[in-house]
Scaffold this active site. Sequence first.
Site, PDB file in Angstrom:
ATOM      1  N   ARG A  52      26.035  26.946  32.978  1.00 21.33           N
ATOM      2  CA  ARG A  52      25.839  28.355  32.658  1.00 21.33           C
ATOM      3  C   ARG A  52      24.846  28.961  33.636  1.00 21.33           C
ATOM      4  O   ARG A  52      24.982  30.096  34.080  1.00 21.33           O
ATOM      5  CB  ARG A  52      25.330  28.537  31.224  1.00 21.33           C
ATOM      6  CG  ARG A  52      25.192  30.040  30.839  1.00 21.33           C
ATOM      7  CD  ARG A  52      24.484  30.265  29.517  1.00 21.33           C
ATOM      8  NE  ARG A  52      23.075  29.921  29.609  1.00 21.33           N
ATOM      9  CZ  ARG A  52      22.511  28.893  29.021  1.00 21.33           C
ATOM     10  NH1 ARG A  52      23.225  28.065  28.288  1.00 21.33           N
ATOM     11  NH2 ARG A  52      21.205  28.660  29.148  1.00 21.33           N
ATOM     12  N   TYR A 105      36.800  54.594  33.963  1.00 22.54           N
ATOM     13  CA  TYR A 105      37.641  53.567  33.358  1.00 22.54           C
ATOM     14  C   TYR A 105      37.387  53.538  31.855  1.00 22.54           C
ATOM     15  O   TYR A 105      36.244  53.591  31.391  1.00 22.54           O
ATOM     16  CB  TYR A 105      37.308  52.215  33.998  1.00 22.54           C
ATOM     17  CG  TYR A 105      37.854  51.020  33.264  1.00 22.54           C
ATOM     18  CD1 TYR A 105      39.200  50.935  32.911  1.00 22.54           C
ATOM     19  CD2 TYR A 105      37.013  49.973  32.915  1.00 22.54           C
ATOM     20  CE1 TYR A 105      39.694  49.843  32.223  1.00 22.54           C
ATOM     21  CE2 TYR A 105      37.496  48.865  32.235  1.00 22.54           C
ATOM     22  CZ  TYR A 105      38.831  48.807  31.883  1.00 22.54           C
ATOM     23  OH  TYR A 105      39.309  47.721  31.204  1.00 22.54           O
ATOM     24  N   ASP A 178      31.122  51.245  41.067  1.00 28.49           N
ATOM     25  CA  ASP A 178      32.272  50.401  40.757  1.00 28.49           C
ATOM     26  C   ASP A 178      33.235  50.532  41.934  1.00 28.49           C
ATOM     27  O   ASP A 178      33.857  51.575  42.134  1.00 28.49           O
ATOM     28  CB  ASP A 178      32.921  50.875  39.453  1.00 28.49           C
ATOM     29  CG  ASP A 178      34.104  50.011  39.029  1.00 28.49           C
ATOM     30  OD1 ASP A 178      34.670  49.307  39.890  1.00 28.49           O
ATOM     31  OD2 ASP A 178      34.482  50.066  37.846  1.00 28.49           O
ATOM     32  N   LYS A 203      41.083  42.196  39.893  1.00 27.16           N
ATOM     33  CA  LYS A 203      41.960  43.111  40.605  1.00 27.16           C
ATOM     34  C   LYS A 203      42.138  42.669  42.061  1.00 27.16           C
ATOM     35  O   LYS A 203      42.627  41.584  42.317  1.00 27.16           O
ATOM     36  CB  LYS A 203      41.405  44.536  40.483  1.00 27.16           C
ATOM     37  CG  LYS A 203      40.994  44.930  39.062  1.00 27.16           C
ATOM     38  CD  LYS A 203      42.092  44.776  38.039  1.00 27.16           C
ATOM     39  CE  LYS A 203      41.819  45.475  36.713  1.00 27.16           C
ATOM     40  NZ  LYS A 203      40.690  44.963  35.929  1.00 27.16           N
TER      41      LYS A 203
END
Length: 385
Positions: A52, A105, A178, A203
């Site tokens: 982690r 978004y 973004d 993406k």
Amino acid sequence: MTNEQHGFSTRAIHAGSEPDPRTGAVTPAIYQTSTYKQDGVGGFREGYEYSRSANPTRTALETCLAAIEGGSRGFAFASGLAAEDTLMRAVLQPGDHMIIPTDAYGGTFRLVDKVVKRWGVDYSLAKVGQADAIRGEIRPGVTKLIWIETPTNPLLGIADIAAVAQVAHEAGALLVVDNTFASSYLQQPLALGADVVMHSTTKYAGGHSDVVGGALVVGEGKDELAEAVAFHQNSLGAVAGPMDSWLVLRGLKTLAVRMEAHCNNAEKVVEYLQSRKDVSNIYYPGLESHPGHDIAAKQMKRFGGMISFQLDGGEQNAVDAIGRTKVWTLGESLGGVESLIEHPARMTHASVRGTELEVPADLIRLSVGIEDVDDLIADLDQALR
């Protein structure tokens, strides 16, 4: 192996992917492990103790992300929204204020409006294409974060990153961009004054619709911010797993050539849409008629593979046309090698219905893939007819 003088593709292929010193393998290993043997209590090997906190495969991806964005440190997450959530928790506290786009978004709006707001953080909406509108929403001493997309999702609005950075910094706020729609190849927000770049690596970065991920890259000289993000990344734990990190890292190696192909196809699809009398509005920054065209031409290499347009006949006609495609895949997401078509009002942006961010009901969004463009146009033609 790489430095800032190397070209984009050289950095994308080699940064974080040095050949293995033991075997000579040119592809980074997938370290599918949760923990690491210590050489005595606290004797970590190369800093690894628990996956982690850090994993060598994720480190390779984070190194590459920082290199291609021109930043100091990269951070990889389990999704784009996990990256957003981590950053907002790292820099905001109750009583603070942030600004987001009027064309954002849907997932970002939902996170801010339904989750972050409950922490006691307020927000305002502003048009990203108008730096003065953003300045008008500043609350002196309270506004800590300005969050923009450029191009925006799904109406392809364009923000002048340098101008908004000036507005943010005059107010003592951070600017986060973004960069998902543009990709690291087409646009470099940190070089234009942004403090942090965010990606949904699901993406274009991954590029093959086979992974979900997110990323943050912090600009040079912002060590305190980078440490805050690193602390929250480890504390919150929504990190990219080794297999997902490996898939995104592999995708980045071909990002430049894929983006050129996406752009080539998108330009021809736009030409086709312009020929149709039943298409009322086309949202694509490559069009000279687009209000953000000149700014996009200044800060982007090319104009991307995303197109939105409105179809005459109302919402049901748009939905019916979408359902008739055969080569275009009806589905959410974007940025993969295959072409996707969707109805934002009912799909990706359903969460903003009834708000100031509501999108036109007759809007169709295209993620133009890298198939043969004649096939894409023929399929659109039969579907729209």
